[in-house]
Design a protein around this motif. Structure first.
Motif, PDB file in Angstrom:
ATOM      1  N   CYS A   1     -93.927   6.776 -64.627  1.00  0.00           N
ATOM      2  CA  CYS A   1     -93.940   5.379 -65.128  1.00  0.00           C
ATOM      3  C   CYS A   1     -92.581   5.084 -65.742  1.00  0.00           C
ATOM      4  N   LEU A   2     -91.554   5.334 -64.988  1.00  0.00           N
ATOM      5  CA  LEU A   2     -90.184   5.185 -65.498  1.00  0.00           C
ATOM      6  C   LEU A   2     -89.767   3.726 -65.567  1.00  0.00           C
ATOM      7  N   GLY A   3     -88.910   3.436 -66.489  1.00  0.00           N
ATOM      8  CA  GLY A   3     -88.269   2.118 -66.549  1.00  0.00           C
ATOM      9  C   GLY A   3     -86.912   2.292 -67.185  1.00  0.00           C
TER      10      GLY A   3
ATOM     11  N   ASP B   1     -85.641  14.020 -69.744  1.00  0.00           N
ATOM     12  CA  ASP B   1     -84.939  13.020 -68.950  1.00  0.00           C
ATOM     13  C   ASP B   1     -85.167  13.460 -67.502  1.00  0.00           C
ATOM     14  N   ALA B   2     -85.807  12.607 -66.721  1.00  0.00           N
ATOM     15  CA  ALA B   2     -86.223  13.019 -65.376  1.00  0.00           C
ATOM     16  C   ALA B   2     -85.053  13.278 -64.439  1.00  0.00           C
ATOM     17  N   THR B   3     -83.852  12.942 -64.856  1.00  0.00           N
ATOM     18  CA  THR B   3     -82.694  13.257 -64.019  1.00  0.00           C
ATOM     19  C   THR B   3     -82.148  14.647 -64.352  1.00  0.00           C
TER      20      THR B   3
ATOM     21  N   THR C   1     -94.159  12.648 -71.609  1.00  0.00           N
ATOM     22  CA  THR C   1     -92.741  12.910 -71.840  1.00  0.00           C
ATOM     23  C   THR C   1     -92.055  11.675 -72.420  1.00  0.00           C
ATOM     24  N   THR C   2     -90.982  11.931 -73.129  1.00  0.00           N
ATOM     25  CA  THR C   2     -90.111  10.886 -73.639  1.00  0.00           C
ATOM     26  C   THR C   2     -88.695  11.461 -73.677  1.00  0.00           C
ATOM     27  N   THR C   3     -87.723  10.567 -73.700  1.00  0.00           N
ATOM     28  CA  THR C   3     -86.344  11.051 -73.839  1.00  0.00           C
ATOM     29  C   THR C   3     -85.912  11.025 -75.310  1.00  0.00           C
ATOM     30  N   ARG C   4     -86.811  10.494 -76.185  1.00  0.00           N
ATOM     31  CA  ARG C   4     -86.394  10.284 -77.586  1.00  0.00           C
ATOM     32  C   ARG C   4     -87.267  11.065 -78.554  1.00  0.00           C
TER      33      ARG C   4
ATOM     34  N   TYR D   1     -96.357   6.899 -58.588  1.00  0.00           N
ATOM     35  CA  TYR D   1     -95.184   6.189 -59.124  1.00  0.00           C
ATOM     36  C   TYR D   1     -95.509   4.717 -59.254  1.00  0.00           C
ATOM     37  N   THR D   2     -95.198   4.155 -60.411  1.00  0.00           N
ATOM     38  CA  THR D   2     -95.371   2.713 -60.578  1.00  0.00           C
ATOM     39  C   THR D   2     -94.089   2.015 -60.137  1.00  0.00           C
ATOM     40  N   GLY D   3     -94.118   1.507 -58.916  1.00  0.00           N
ATOM     41  CA  GLY D   3     -92.994   0.745 -58.383  1.00  0.00           C
ATOM     42  C   GLY D   3     -93.205  -0.737 -58.626  1.00  0.00           C
TER      43      GLY D   3
HETATM   44  N1  LIG Z   1     -92.484  -4.429 -66.700  1.00  0.00           N
HETATM   45  C1  LIG Z   1     -92.882  -5.130 -65.647  1.00  0.00           C
HETATM   46  O1  LIG Z   1     -93.219  -6.338 -65.715  1.00  0.00           O
HETATM   47  C2  LIG Z   1     -92.997  -4.431 -64.308  1.00  0.00           C
HETATM   48  C3  LIG Z   1     -93.172  -5.214 -63.165  1.00  0.00           C
HETATM   49  C4  LIG Z   1     -93.280  -4.581 -61.944  1.00  0.00           C
HETATM   50  C5  LIG Z   1     -93.202  -3.211 -61.852  1.00  0.00           C
HETATM   51  N2  LIG Z   1     -93.033  -2.454 -62.971  1.00  0.00           N
HETATM   52  C6  LIG Z   1     -92.900  -0.987 -62.795  1.00  0.00           C
HETATM   53  O2  LIG Z   1     -93.532  -0.266 -63.817  1.00  0.00           O
HETATM   54  C7  LIG Z   1     -92.587   0.621 -64.424  1.00  0.00           C
HETATM   55  C8  LIG Z   1     -92.983   0.870 -65.857  1.00  0.00           C
HETATM   56  O3  LIG Z   1     -92.927  -0.347 -66.563  1.00  0.00           O
HETATM   57  P1  LIG Z   1     -93.026  -0.374 -68.152  1.00  0.00           P
HETATM   58  O4  LIG Z   1     -93.058  -1.815 -68.526  1.00  0.00           O
HETATM   59  O5  LIG Z   1     -94.097   0.542 -68.591  1.00  0.00           O
HETATM   60  O6  LIG Z   1     -91.587   0.236 -68.551  1.00  0.00           O
HETATM   61  P2  LIG Z   1     -91.092   0.624 -70.011  1.00  0.00           P
HETATM   62  O7  LIG Z   1     -91.999   0.090 -71.055  1.00  0.00           O
HETATM   63  O8  LIG Z   1     -89.657   0.268 -70.064  1.00  0.00           O
HETATM   64  O9  LIG Z   1     -91.255   2.229 -70.039  1.00  0.00           O
HETATM   65  C9  LIG Z   1     -90.518   3.066 -69.213  1.00  0.00           C
HETATM   66  C10 LIG Z   1     -90.251   4.370 -69.930  1.00  0.00           C
HETATM   67  O10 LIG Z   1     -89.496   5.223 -69.072  1.00  0.00           O
HETATM   68  C11 LIG Z   1     -88.853   6.175 -69.885  1.00  0.00           C
HETATM   69  N3  LIG Z   1     -87.589   6.563 -69.260  1.00  0.00           N
HETATM   70  C12 LIG Z   1     -86.520   5.790 -69.006  1.00  0.00           C
HETATM   71  N4  LIG Z   1     -85.563   6.510 -68.382  1.00  0.00           N
HETATM   72  C13 LIG Z   1     -86.068   7.756 -68.219  1.00  0.00           C
HETATM   73  C14 LIG Z   1     -85.573   8.944 -67.645  1.00  0.00           C
HETATM   74  N5  LIG Z   1     -84.355   9.011 -67.069  1.00  0.00           N
HETATM   75  N6  LIG Z   1     -86.348  10.029 -67.662  1.00  0.00           N
HETATM   76  C15 LIG Z   1     -87.589   9.999 -68.231  1.00  0.00           C
HETATM   77  N7  LIG Z   1     -88.111   8.906 -68.799  1.00  0.00           N
HETATM   78  C16 LIG Z   1     -87.356   7.796 -68.790  1.00  0.00           C
HETATM   79  C17 LIG Z   1     -88.620   5.520 -71.259  1.00  0.00           C
HETATM   80  O11 LIG Z   1     -89.239   6.337 -72.215  1.00  0.00           O
HETATM   81  P3  LIG Z   1     -88.506   6.828 -73.560  1.00  0.00           P
HETATM   82  O12 LIG Z   1     -87.671   5.687 -74.037  1.00  0.00           O
HETATM   83  O13 LIG Z   1     -89.645   7.173 -74.455  1.00  0.00           O
HETATM   84  O14 LIG Z   1     -87.719   7.983 -73.131  1.00  0.00           O
HETATM   85  C18 LIG Z   1     -89.421   4.216 -71.169  1.00  0.00           C
HETATM   86  O15 LIG Z   1     -90.255   4.050 -72.278  1.00  0.00           O
HETATM   87  C19 LIG Z   1     -91.259  -0.136 -64.218  1.00  0.00           C
HETATM   88  O16 LIG Z   1     -90.109   0.577 -64.313  1.00  0.00           O
HETATM   89  C20 LIG Z   1     -91.423  -0.641 -62.801  1.00  0.00           C
HETATM   90  O17 LIG Z   1     -91.119   0.376 -61.872  1.00  0.00           O
HETATM   91  C21 LIG Z   1     -92.918  -3.040 -64.189  1.00  0.00           C
END
Ligand SMILES: NC(=O)c1ccc[n+]([C@@H]2O[C@H](COP(=O)([O-])OP(=O)(O)OC[C@H]3O[C@@H](n4cnc5c(N)ncnc54)[C@H](OP(=O)(O)O)[C@@H]3O)[C@@H](O)[C@H]2O)c1
Length: 287
Positions: free
Chosen positions: A72-74, A52-54, A31-34, A112-114
Motif C-alpha cells: 500500500c505504498l504512496g 524502505d521497500a527500495t 512496515t513504516t519508514t519512520r 498492490y493498491t494501484g
Molecule cells: N489516495 C488516493 O486517493 C488514491 C487513489 C487511487 C489509488 N491509490 C493507491 O493507493 C495507494 C495508497 O494510498 P494511501 O492514500 O493509503 O497512501 P498514503 O496514505 O500516502 O500511504 C502510503 C504509505 O507508503 C509508505 N511509503 C512511502 N514510500 C515508501 C517506501 N519507499 N517504502 C516503504 N513504504 C513507503 C509511507 O509510510 P511511512 O511514511 O509510514 O513510511 C506512506 O504512509 C496509493 O499510492 C495509490 O497507489 C490512492
C-alpha cells in the motif's frame, strides 16, 4: 499464516485495523519508514518493522516469514510528487521485490493498491479491466510500469487492485470542496470522477487475500460522478453558495467511468456504493 503490509498510510492502516479480529492466528507485520510511526502502529501488529521497500535488506527482512505481502505504498510528503518521486516509490520498490523473490519461496501471494489513473482519458466512456491501459506520459505511465513489473511475476499469485480516488474519515470531501463555494470555474464541470471509500479499499484487499484473487481488479464504487454534481451536492448540503460554471473550454478532459463488474463477480459487496450513501456528505455539517 503471516501477512505483511508494506506501507501503512491511509489504506494500509485501515486494512491493519480491519484485520485485528483475526489475530493472533494471523501473524500480522506492518512496515513504516519512520521511527515515530513504528511506535504509533505497534498496538496493531505482532511486529512493526522499519522498511524502505527500495532497500533490499529491509524488504527481505520484512517479508522473510510472510505468505502474503500487501503493498500500500504512496509517495512520501504532503506536496504533489513529481514523476521521478513516483518512479522511486513504486518502480524501484517492485524491482527490489523481484530481485528478492528467489530468497522468498514461502511468499505465495502479492497484492498492490494501484490506481485507475492508468486508464488515462476515455472521453467520458466506460472502461473495465479488459480496456487497454493508456495513461499517457507522467504519473500514470509510471504506475502502469509498476503494474507491469508485478504482472510479470508468474510463480506467485499477484493481484493489482486499481483504486478510485479515496475518501472517508480524515479525507472528507465536504472539507476538501468547501473552499469552492461561490467561486467561478471555467467549463461546465463535466469531467467524470470515480471514488471509493477507504473501508471498501481495505475490504476488497481482505477479500482478495482470502479469495486468492489474481490479475487486475477495479476497486471503485458503483457511480462515477461528474465534478459539477459532486461539488453542487456537497456545497448544498453544507448550506454554502454554489459554484458558478462560466462555460467555455473545459479545463480538464472528460475523464472516464470505471466499471466495477469484476469486483462484484468476485463476490465483493460494497459498503458504500456511492459517495452520497457513504456518509461523506455528513449532515451534521449542514447549518
Ligand atoms: N489516495 C488516493 O486517493 C488514491 C487513489 C487511487 C489509488 N491509490 C493507491 O493507493 C495507494 C495508497 O494510498 P494511501 O492514500 O493509503 O497512501 P498514503 O496514505 O500516502 O500511504 C502510503 C504509505 O507508503 C509508505 N511509503 C512511502 N514510500 C515508501 C517506501 N519507499 N517504502 C516503504 N513504504 C513507503 C509511507 O509510510 P511511512 O511514511 O509510514 O513510511 C506512506 O504512509 C496509493 O499510492 C495509490 O497507489 C490512492
Amino acid at each position: 499464516m503471516g501477512l505483511t503490509i508494506i506501507g501503512c498510510g491511509y489504506v494500509g492502516e485501515t486494512l491493519a485495523r480491519r484485520l485485528q479480529p483475526r489475530r493472533p492466528s494471523l501473524d500480522l507485520t506492518l512496515t513504516t519508514t519512520r521511527q515515530e510511526r513504528q511506535v504509533a502502529l505497534s498496538h496493531l501488529a505482532d511486529e512493526v518493522m522499519i522498511c524502505d521497500a527500495t532497500d533490499p535488506e529491509q524488504l527481505l527482512k520484512s517479508l522473510q516469514k510472510t505468505h502474503t505481502a500487501v503493498f500500500c505504498l504512496g509517495p512520501k510528503g504532503n506536496q504533489q510528487v513529481d514523476e521521478e518521486g513516483y518512479r522511486h516509490t513504486f518502480v524501484d520498490s517492485f524491482r527490489c521485490l523481484r530481485s528478492l523473490l528467489p530468497q522468498l519461496p514461502q511468499l505465495r501471494q502479492i497484492l498492490y493498491t494501484g490506481s485507475c489513473s492508468v486508464y488515462g482519458d476515455a472521453n467520458g466512456n466506460w472502461v473495465d479491466e479488459t480496456t487497454p491501459a493508456c495513461p499517457g506520459p507522467g504519473h500514470g505511465s509510471v504506475l502502469l510500469e509498476s503494474e507491469q513489473l508485478l504482472g510479470a511475476i508468474n510463480d506467485r499469485t499477484v493481484c493489482i487492485l486499481r483504486l478510485g480516488a479515496l475518501h472517508g474519515p480524515g479525507r472528507d470531501l465536504n472539507k476538501r470542496l468547501k473552499n469552492l463555494a461561490g467561486q467561478e470555474r471555467q467549463g461546465e464541470g463535466n469531467t467524470f470522477t470515480n471514488w471509493v471509500h477507504v473501508d471498501d479499499a481495505a475490504g476488497a484487499l481482505e477479500a482478495a487475500v482470502d479469495g486468492q484473487w489474481s490479475g487486475v481488479v477495479n476497486v471503485v464504487n458503483d457511480k462515477p460522478i461528474r465534478v459539477r454534481e459532486l461539488v453542487e451536492q456537497s456545497l448544498a448540503r453544507q448550506g454554502l453558495s454554489p459554484v458558478q460554471w462560466t462555460g467555455g473550454l473545459e479545463p480538464q478532459s472528460s475523464g472516464r467511468r470505471i466499471r466495477n463488474h469484476r469486483l462484484k463477480q468476485l463476490g465483493y459487496r460494497l459498503l458504500h456504493p456511492n459517495v452520497h450513501q457513504s456518509g461523506v456528505f455528513s449532515t451534521n455539517q449542514v447549518p
